[in-house]
Design a protein around this motif. Sequence first.
Motif, short mmCIF file in Angstrom:
data_model
loop_
_atom_site.label_atom_id
_atom_site.label_comp_id
_atom_site.label_asym_id
_atom_site.label_seq_id
_atom_site.Cartn_x
_atom_site.Cartn_y
_atom_site.Cartn_z
N VAL A 437 -1.69 0.53 -0.75
CA VAL A 437 -0.67 1.51 -1.13
C VAL A 437 -1.14 2.92 -0.78
O VAL A 437 -0.38 3.73 -0.22
CB VAL A 437 -0.35 1.42 -2.63
CG1 VAL A 437 0.65 2.50 -3.03
CG2 VAL A 437 0.23 0.04 -2.97
N GLN A 438 -2.38 3.23 -1.07
CA GLN A 438 -2.89 4.58 -0.82
C GLN A 438 -2.88 4.93 0.67
O GLN A 438 -2.44 6.01 1.07
CB GLN A 438 -4.31 4.71 -1.37
CG GLN A 438 -4.86 6.13 -1.43
CD GLN A 438 -5.45 6.60 -0.11
OE1 GLN A 438 -5.70 5.81 0.79
NE2 GLN A 438 -5.67 7.90 0.00
N SER A 439 -3.34 4.00 1.51
CA SER A 439 -3.47 4.29 2.94
C SER A 439 -2.24 3.92 3.74
O SER A 439 -2.05 4.43 4.85
CB SER A 439 -4.68 3.56 3.52
OG SER A 439 -4.44 2.16 3.58
N GLY A 440 -1.44 3.01 3.21
CA GLY A 440 -0.26 2.53 3.93
C GLY A 440 -0.54 1.36 4.84
O GLY A 440 0.38 0.79 5.43
N THR A 441 -1.81 0.96 4.96
CA THR A 441 -2.20 -0.11 5.87
C THR A 441 -3.21 -1.02 5.19
O THR A 441 -4.18 -0.53 4.59
CB THR A 441 -2.83 0.46 7.15
OG1 THR A 441 -1.89 1.33 7.79
CG2 THR A 441 -3.22 -0.65 8.12
#
Length: 546
Positions: A437-441
């Motif tokens: 969630v934090q990095s998107g990946t």
Amino acid sequence: MRKSVMTGVGVITAVVFTGGGFAAYNLWNGVTGGTRAAAAQPSTVATPAAKASAIKAPSAEAAAAGAKAFLAAWAKGDFEEAGRLTDRPEAAVAALTAFRTALTPTALTLTPTAERPQAGAPMTFRAEVGLPGAVRVWRYESAVAMVKTGDGGVVVHWDPTVVHPRLGAGKALAIRPVSSSVPSQVVDRKGRPVGAFPSIAAVLDQIEFADDGAQPAGDGTGVVVVGSAGGSGGSEPLFTISASKGAKRQLTLDADLQRVAEAVVKEQSGPASVVAVEPSTGHVLAFANNPAVGQNRAFGGATAPGSTMKVVTAAALLETGLTPDSPVPCPKNTNAGGRLVPNDFTDARLGYTFKDDFAQSCNTAFIEAAQLRLKAGSLPAVAKDVFGLGLVWKTGLSAFDTDIPVETNPEQIALAYVGQGRIRTNALAMASVSATVQSGTFRQPVLVPGKAQPMAARTLSATVLNQLRSMMQRTAQSGTAAKALGSISGAAAKTGTAEVGGQNPNSWITAYRGDLAVAVEVQAGGHGADAAAPAAAKLLQLGNSH
């Protein structure tokens, strides 16, 4: 000088048994009296005629008493008495004495693993052996089989496997040079030593270090099983005592975060685990277990994550067009395939929006929304394709890969949406959820630099990702995690309370702040806000200083 022994264990630790139970106590000096050289000469013990043959298995009570008496004599170093309590005294005395000569142990504790065996079953026990130069204790389990003699006595049926389960005819124990898989020095990402941390030390010999050109640990010393003729032929390593000096192997860990991780799990009253992951790389920055020895539950645990799974369920629901501001009532309870499911709070909250349901962890709203909008396989698909849950992970240390079954039973489908039912996972996987969630990946977590990191099939859209982040941030600032995380700027989280086996619920949290994602689980710790959230807060407050 090479030393070998057919079988046996020398002892300088006393095991004291009282009442119906047992306890082990260490004695840090010789307990047999006299010199070690004298003790190395086998005693001769006459074999009573009554011990010539065993006629039947003794009762469980008699077997337990006989086994404990044998272990107590063995542990005290009274080899003659231990021998008399077997059906082959001379062989037992020779074996127990010879072990001291071969391995020169500094300490040994023998502890039965049960108060009494079932009738006819061996009495299992745990041996803990201290060896000169070893940084950790050699632990293994063995067993003694008890037989009833012709005169009604109960004795140990002597066999080489009493000493160690890998021993047999023609085999011996010895200390020899060995090629060690354990590096002589394990360092963190900044070159600081981390091998002495309890949770790291417990798994050092299980880590799959990469062949990255670093100087290997090389030959050290260890306990091995060899052939009886002076150890000729091959040998089977049993325990590494020491590796050669100078070699270093690097892990992705951060010593500062590891120190806090060890402290927060030690503060818990029961079993617990924590994992910290760097979202930008997938590097595992810390992991710790309570207890440190035994199962590495941080990587190998397999239990329901409770409402922390709502991060994945929320992602699936947001992809259907639901928004954080969509009205999603929160009734007191709901029907999950014929099972009535309540919330942690007793009142109905019918004016809730989806972001309220997430922040306050409303089970009923999640189940009803998911039953309306998702298909049976939607949750497992999003978990695998976006968050990498269900892929085979190669972290450098054995891990349990999250299992989210594709259910057909309506009750199990509904329970999965709130992290219950047959879902099994661990702190490593749930830390990775927040990292994604934090990095998107999704970046598969790794403990050993250079390990391959398979990619997930897809990512969330920017819109859905930002919606999910805002909901997790709201949970940390004004939702179920606010008491622990509300004062930490930039924190985002989802708490979980997992019902497992009818016990007090397990406490969970998955959270992130900046380039640091963490997950904590505490067995029987209660609500996620009670035990897991305060532990996670300490890691998030420290943060990830590159």
